[in-house]
Enzyme design. Structure first.
Site, mmCIF file in Angstrom:
data_model
loop_
_atom_site.group_PDB
_atom_site.id
_atom_site.type_symbol
_atom_site.label_atom_id
_atom_site.label_comp_id
_atom_site.label_asym_id
_atom_site.label_seq_id
_atom_site.Cartn_x
_atom_site.Cartn_y
_atom_site.Cartn_z
ATOM 1 N N ASP A 1 -1.874 -11.178 5.730
ATOM 2 C CA ASP A 1 -2.740 -12.027 6.444
ATOM 3 C C ASP A 1 -4.079 -12.012 5.901
ATOM 4 O O ASP A 1 -4.730 -12.908 5.618
ATOM 5 C CB ASP A 1 -2.901 -11.166 7.881
ATOM 6 C CG ASP A 1 -3.549 -12.039 9.089
ATOM 7 O OD1 ASP A 1 -3.851 -13.126 8.644
ATOM 8 O OD2 ASP A 1 -3.891 -11.608 10.125
ATOM 9 N N LYS B 1 0.881 -1.398 0.163
ATOM 10 C CA LYS B 1 -0.007 0.102 -0.158
ATOM 11 C C LYS B 1 0.800 1.235 0.121
ATOM 12 O O LYS B 1 0.614 2.165 0.781
ATOM 13 C CB LYS B 1 -0.868 -0.096 1.470
ATOM 14 C CG LYS B 1 -2.099 -0.672 0.962
ATOM 15 C CD LYS B 1 -3.274 -0.342 0.210
ATOM 16 C CE LYS B 1 -3.877 0.950 0.577
ATOM 17 N NZ LYS B 1 -4.902 1.365 -0.245
ATOM 18 N N ASP C 1 -5.261 -3.272 -2.387
ATOM 19 C CA ASP C 1 -6.913 -3.276 -2.579
ATOM 20 C C ASP C 1 -7.111 -3.761 -3.847
ATOM 21 O O ASP C 1 -7.825 -4.497 -4.163
ATOM 22 C CB ASP C 1 -7.259 -1.862 -1.932
ATOM 23 C CG ASP C 1 -6.445 -0.677 -2.863
ATOM 24 O OD1 ASP C 1 -5.384 -0.866 -3.014
ATOM 25 O OD2 ASP C 1 -7.214 0.226 -3.040
#
Ligand code: NAD
Length: 409
Positions: A294, A219, A270
């Site tokens: 995760d 990110k 995302d």
């Protein structure tokens, strides 16, 4: 005579009679461990006769350890894993928001198991929520020791958090904390060494296993220095250590003799979570930070049958320490009922056999799992979904399913 595994010039040297410590685990742990041991013993026997052999050594952690020794993670358990190097474990209970810290996180940090390895591929016949689960074939390398998971955080209202907020606002001129009076704070360390060793392992794996690409998932658009650093250091490492080159169109590749080059690419997390639903075939080996990893691992696991079947391992490729584990929790709602699906631990053991270099036995385990599912001989979690999809199947208890796998061997 049994011997221990040693690390010799970066490679594991595995004796023919090897001792493997195991942690049974809490909840459904004893049920799945028993099946796993039987299947592994049968596969090793079938593959090597009397030549190779595993001697199991029980070590304690979790509820059983607390009952017997008074502590959740006895020092002897850590010492045994250090001595024998490779271990396998069932799930352990972690109380939420109070009490002991996660034993899994403690094991990973104490032994510096920096790679959380999660292969995600489809076994034909497994119930799946996606249209083409057969297109999912990825290996996730999740960084295991850093990121927001490092456990550096302070509770809202505590003296410590007030000190850190005062330091940030007074010394660092930070004025972006929206509600400074009531904020809790966590720290996200991401280092060059930590990122590089994870990405190095992922690229080495991709080269060794003839994979098509390595995707750095991050990110970095929002967290420029931590997640953005991970991306930047990844490309730099690929160029410096693996002689990757950049095409005119910006594609980074590692050339390989006799086959297509290995592509190094990146994707924002995302978008990645969307893409693994829309075009999973675009991805192969994935290298990512702890928290992204995760989420990504569980989302991918769900595409190919969910946590009942997803295997995993925590590895330090330099020291050789490795713990193979069921990726699901202790499933207290079904513990002791002989209905838990043991495949997550069985397939983790299959990864362990590959890690030991016992590939023939590993292949046998994969084959019998594939055959059982194809034959519709499954535990109730799969049977329920397969019946809904109109597939014929026989619902087996955990023990009976284990015996069926052994009978196929
Ligand atoms: P869970 O994975 O134990 O269970 C979630 C749901 O999935 C439950 O309904 C359970 O019955 C079902 N399920 C899980 N594994 C299954 C299997 N193999 N076969 C069939 N059904 C299965 O997650 P949870 O309920 O959130 O956690 C319970 C405990 O486990 C908590 O204490 C948690 O901290 C711990 N936990 C441990 C690990 C680990 O040791 N690696 C991982 C996750 C959770």
């Amino acid at each position: 005579m049994e011997e221990t595994i040693i690390m010799n010039e970066g490679a594991l040297q595995v004796p023919y009679n090897v001792i493997i410590p195991y942690i049974e685990g809490d909840g459904v742990g004893p049920e799945i461990t028993s099946v796993m041991k039987n299947v592994v013993e049968s596969a090793v026997k079938k593959a090597y006769g009397e030549t190779k052999h595993i001697t199991w050594k029980e070590i304690l952690a979790g509820g059983k350890a607390k009952d017997i020794t008074g502590t959740y993670l006895p020092e002897e358990t850590l010492e045994a894993i250090k001595q024998y190097k490779v271990a396998i474990k069932g799930p352990l209970t972690t109380p939420v928001g109070k009490g002991i810290r996660s034993l899994n996180v403690t094991l990973r940090q104490t032994l510096d198991l920096y790679v959380c390895l999660r292969p995600v591929s489809y076994y034909q016949g497994v119930p799946s929520p996606v249209k083409h689960p057969e297109n999912v074939d990825m290996v996730v390398f999740r960084e295991n020791t850093e990121d927001i998971y490092a456990g550096i955080e302070w509770e809202s209202g505590s003296e410590e958090v007030k000190k850190v907020i005062a330091f940030l606002s007074e010394e660092m001129q930070v004025n972006k904390i929206r509600f400074p009076e009531t904020s809790a704070l966590g720290i996200k360390p991401v280092s060059i060494e930590g990122s590089e060793r994870l990405i190095r392992s992922a690229i080495s794996y991709a080269l060794e296993h003839n994979r098509r690409n390595v995707t750095l998932v991050h990110k970095g658009n929002i967290m420029k220095f931590t997640e953005g650093g991970f991306r930047k250091w990844g490309y730099e490492l690929a160029k410096r250590e693996f002689s990757a080159t950049e095409d005119k169109d910006g594609t980074v590749r590692i050339e390989r003799e006799g086959r297509d080059s290995l592509v190094i690419q990146d994707c924002i997390c995302d978008a990645f979570l969307q893409n693994i639903l829309l075009k999973p075939e675009a991805y192969d080996v994935v290298a990512t930070l702890n928290l992204n990893g995760d989420y990504v691992s569980d989302a991918l696991a769900a595409e190919v049958g969910g946590i009942g079947i997803a295997p995993g391992a925590n590895i330090n490729y330099e020291s050789g320490f490795a713990i193979f584990e069921a990726t699901h929790g202790t499933a207290p709602d079904i513990a002791g009922k002989n209905i838990v699906n043991p495949l997550s631990l069985v397939l983790s053991a299959q990864m362990m056999l590959s890690y030991l270099g016992w590939d023939e036995a590993a292949l046998l385990v994969a084959q019998v799992v594939q055959k059982a599912i194809k034959d519709g001989m499954v535990t109730s979690d799969f049977a329920r979904l397969m019946e809904t999809e109109g597939k014929a199947c026989t619902k087996l208890g955990t023990k009976e399913f284990g015996s069926y796998l052994v009978s196929l061997l």
